[in-house]
Design a protein around this motif. Sequence first.
Motif, PDB file in Angstrom:
ATOM      1  N   SER A   2      38.028 -35.513  27.719  1.00 11.96           N
ATOM      2  CA  SER A   2      38.921 -35.394  26.571  1.00 11.96           C
ATOM      3  C   SER A   2      38.240 -35.968  25.346  1.00 11.96           C
ATOM      4  CB  SER A   2      40.238 -36.137  26.827  1.00 11.96           C
ATOM      5  OG  SER A   2      39.989 -37.512  26.957  1.00 11.96           O
ATOM      6  N   THR A   3      38.671 -35.532  24.186  1.00 11.02           N
ATOM      7  CA  THR A   3      38.177 -36.056  22.924  1.00 11.02           C
ATOM      8  C   THR A   3      39.377 -36.325  22.047  1.00 11.02           C
ATOM      9  OG1 THR A   3      38.087 -34.002  21.682  1.00 11.02           O
ATOM     10  CG2 THR A   3      36.251 -34.432  23.163  1.00 11.02           C
ATOM     11  N   LYS A   4      39.103 -37.001  20.939  1.00 13.30           N
ATOM     12  CA  LYS A   4      40.191 -37.250  19.992  1.00 13.30           C
ATOM     13  C   LYS A   4      40.536 -35.983  19.220  1.00 13.30           C
ATOM     14  CE  LYS A   4      39.837 -42.212  19.407  1.00 13.30           C
ATOM     15  NZ  LYS A   4      39.686 -43.331  18.460  1.00 13.30           N
ATOM     16  N   ILE A   5      39.673 -34.983  19.319  1.00 16.94           N
ATOM     17  CA  ILE A   5      39.973 -33.702  18.689  1.00 16.94           C
ATOM     18  C   ILE A   5      40.794 -32.883  19.679  1.00 16.94           C
ATOM     19  CG2 ILE A   5      39.000 -31.552  17.784  1.00 16.94           C
ATOM     20  CD1 ILE A   5      36.542 -33.264  16.937  1.00 16.94           C
ATOM     21  N   SER A  19      34.004 -14.954  24.538  1.00 17.40           N
ATOM     22  CA  SER A  19      33.446 -15.900  23.564  1.00 17.40           C
ATOM     23  C   SER A  19      33.307 -17.301  24.164  1.00 17.40           C
ATOM     24  CB  SER A  19      34.342 -15.973  22.327  1.00 17.40           C
ATOM     25  OG  SER A  19      33.957 -17.063  21.511  1.00 17.40           O
ATOM     26  N   PRO A  20      32.199 -17.999  23.858  1.00 18.99           N
ATOM     27  CA  PRO A  20      32.014 -19.387  24.322  1.00 18.99           C
ATOM     28  C   PRO A  20      33.108 -20.334  23.823  1.00 18.99           C
ATOM     29  CG  PRO A  20      29.958 -18.492  23.470  1.00 18.99           C
ATOM     30  CD  PRO A  20      31.022 -17.503  23.126  1.00 18.99           C
ATOM     31  N   TYR A  21      33.807 -19.961  22.750  1.00 19.34           N
ATOM     32  CA  TYR A  21      34.888 -20.833  22.247  1.00 19.34           C
ATOM     33  C   TYR A  21      35.924 -21.108  23.345  1.00 19.34           C
ATOM     34  CZ  TYR A  21      33.520 -20.587  17.298  1.00 19.34           C
ATOM     35  OH  TYR A  21      32.861 -20.710  16.098  1.00 19.34           O
ATOM     36  N   PHE A  22      36.210 -20.105  24.154  1.00 18.09           N
ATOM     37  CA  PHE A  22      37.245 -20.280  25.183  1.00 18.09           C
ATOM     38  C   PHE A  22      36.765 -21.201  26.303  1.00 18.09           C
ATOM     39  CE2 PHE A  22      38.209 -16.074  23.252  1.00 18.09           C
ATOM     40  CZ  PHE A  22      39.407 -16.440  22.641  1.00 18.09           C
ATOM     41  N   ASP A  23      35.468 -21.150  26.612  1.00 19.89           N
ATOM     42  CA  ASP A  23      34.900 -22.077  27.597  1.00 19.89           C
ATOM     43  C   ASP A  23      34.973 -23.510  27.073  1.00 19.89           C
ATOM     44  OD1 ASP A  23      34.241 -19.939  29.259  1.00 19.89           O
ATOM     45  OD2 ASP A  23      32.261 -19.692  28.337  1.00 19.89           O
ATOM     46  N   GLU A  26      38.547 -24.897  27.250  1.00 22.20           N
ATOM     47  CA  GLU A  26      38.935 -25.303  28.605  1.00 22.20           C
ATOM     48  C   GLU A  26      38.191 -26.560  29.052  1.00 22.20           C
ATOM     49  OE1 GLU A  26      39.146 -23.406  33.125  1.00 22.20           O
ATOM     50  OE2 GLU A  26      38.561 -22.144  31.414  1.00 22.20           O
ATOM     51  N   LYS A  27      36.912 -26.606  28.784  1.00 21.89           N
ATOM     52  CA  LYS A  27      36.073 -27.718  29.240  1.00 21.89           C
ATOM     53  C   LYS A  27      36.463 -29.044  28.598  1.00 21.89           C
ATOM     54  CE  LYS A  27      31.150 -28.902  29.684  1.00 21.89           C
ATOM     55  NZ  LYS A  27      29.772 -28.423  29.423  1.00 21.89           N
ATOM     56  N   TYR A  28      36.818 -28.999  27.303  1.00 18.43           N
ATOM     57  CA  TYR A  28      37.096 -30.232  26.570  1.00 18.43           C
ATOM     58  C   TYR A  28      38.586 -30.420  26.254  1.00 18.43           C
ATOM     59  CZ  TYR A  28      32.047 -30.426  26.171  1.00 18.43           C
ATOM     60  OH  TYR A  28      30.698 -30.470  26.469  1.00 18.43           O
ATOM     61  N   ASP A  29      39.425 -29.570  26.856  1.00 14.09           N
ATOM     62  CA  ASP A  29      40.878 -29.705  26.701  1.00 14.09           C
ATOM     63  C   ASP A  29      41.279 -29.702  25.220  1.00 14.09           C
ATOM     64  OD1 ASP A  29      43.510 -29.957  27.470  1.00 14.09           O
ATOM     65  OD2 ASP A  29      43.439 -32.145  27.596  1.00 14.09           O
ATOM     66  N   VAL A  30      40.803 -28.677  24.509  1.00 11.85           N
ATOM     67  CA  VAL A  30      41.064 -28.544  23.067  1.00 11.85           C
ATOM     68  C   VAL A  30      41.809 -27.235  22.810  1.00 11.85           C
ATOM     69  CG1 VAL A  30      40.005 -28.392  20.771  1.00 11.85           C
ATOM     70  CG2 VAL A  30      38.939 -29.797  22.523  1.00 11.85           C
ATOM     71  N   TYR A 243      28.404 -31.372  19.865  1.00 11.91           N
ATOM     72  CA  TYR A 243      29.256 -32.359  19.176  1.00 11.91           C
ATOM     73  C   TYR A 243      30.233 -33.006  20.157  1.00 11.91           C
ATOM     74  CZ  TYR A 243      32.320 -34.253  15.525  1.00 11.91           C
ATOM     75  OH  TYR A 243      33.067 -35.087  14.733  1.00 11.91           O
ATOM     76  N   PHE A 244      30.889 -32.181  20.977  1.00  5.91           N
ATOM     77  CA  PHE A 244      31.853 -32.706  21.943  1.00  5.91           C
ATOM     78  C   PHE A 244      31.167 -33.549  23.022  1.00  5.91           C
ATOM     79  CE2 PHE A 244      35.219 -29.236  21.041  1.00  5.91           C
ATOM     80  CZ  PHE A 244      35.806 -30.059  20.090  1.00  5.91           C
ATOM     81  N   LYS A 245      29.970 -33.135  23.441  1.00  2.00           N
ATOM     82  CA  LYS A 245      29.224 -33.920  24.432  1.00  2.00           C
ATOM     83  C   LYS A 245      28.931 -35.318  23.895  1.00  2.00           C
ATOM     84  CE  LYS A 245      26.766 -30.377  27.092  1.00  2.00           C
ATOM     85  NZ  LYS A 245      25.465 -29.696  27.285  1.00  2.00           N
ATOM     86  N   GLU A 246      28.540 -35.370  22.623  1.00  2.00           N
ATOM     87  CA  GLU A 246      28.206 -36.660  22.009  1.00  2.00           C
ATOM     88  C   GLU A 246      29.443 -37.545  21.872  1.00  2.00           C
ATOM     89  OE1 GLU A 246      25.918 -38.353  18.045  1.00  2.00           O
ATOM     90  OE2 GLU A 246      25.623 -36.267  18.652  1.00  2.00           O
TER      91      GLU A 246
END
Length: 255
Positions: A2-5, A19-23, A26-30, A243-246
């Motif tokens: 999870s992220t704050k975003i 599109s990679p946006y959908f992956d 799902e991966k980062y719960d955004v 960005y999300f990984k970081e």
Amino acid sequence: MSTKIKKLLVSQPPPSEKSPYFDIAEKYDVIIDFRPFIKIEGINAKDFRQQKVSILDHSAVIFTARTAVDHFFRLCEELRITVPESMRYFCITELIALYLQKYIVYRKRKISYSATGKIEGLMPIILKHADEKFLVPLSDVHTDELTNLLDGKKIKYSEAVMYRTISNDFSPEEAFDYDMVLFFSPSGITSLLKNFPDFKQNDIKIGCFGQTTAKAVRDAGLRLDLEAPTPEAPSMTSALEQYFKEINKNGGKKV
């Protein structure tokens, strides 16, 4: 993970399901919403004629976007112009060159593109055909990067505005409750400030694609948190993934 975003706005039309946006969502719960800040409106035949540019006076066309391709052939149809088979096409990217197949039979000897995907990479090819009379279809909002290069090499060309970039206004019912917004053109920044004249960035993260968009963000006094492309991240989605990984590595904070 999870992220704050938690909610992200991509200022483009919805992409395909692959599109990679959908992956990423799902991966980062955004939650990712797609909503353009700008829209394209074609110039009609009457307004085009007022520019006093004759398409058939030209032997080559330089395309900088697929939108330009669409509106070039739309206007040709409205003006009842048959584009001669001898017309040459010069494209900034291979993607645009391949897109021409929507309108013409693809012939490599008539279609050229920049190997680098940048305007500078197209110039050596244009110089090999310096005797051609070039037409450059444009939006009413554009940079002078291409025309400055053509002027510098004394290439004969005409500019033709074939479509307009206008603000895609938000309705009063549309909530603007995003933790991050991604922009792809300076016009998107202009539209943001038009829709929300009292906009305060505060903790909202801003990402952008392209140097001119980055400049528009900074010129507007906004903080740029994510910029693409980079050598490591050539697309907005790859930059967003990084960005999300970081953020995850650093406990929800970008350092």
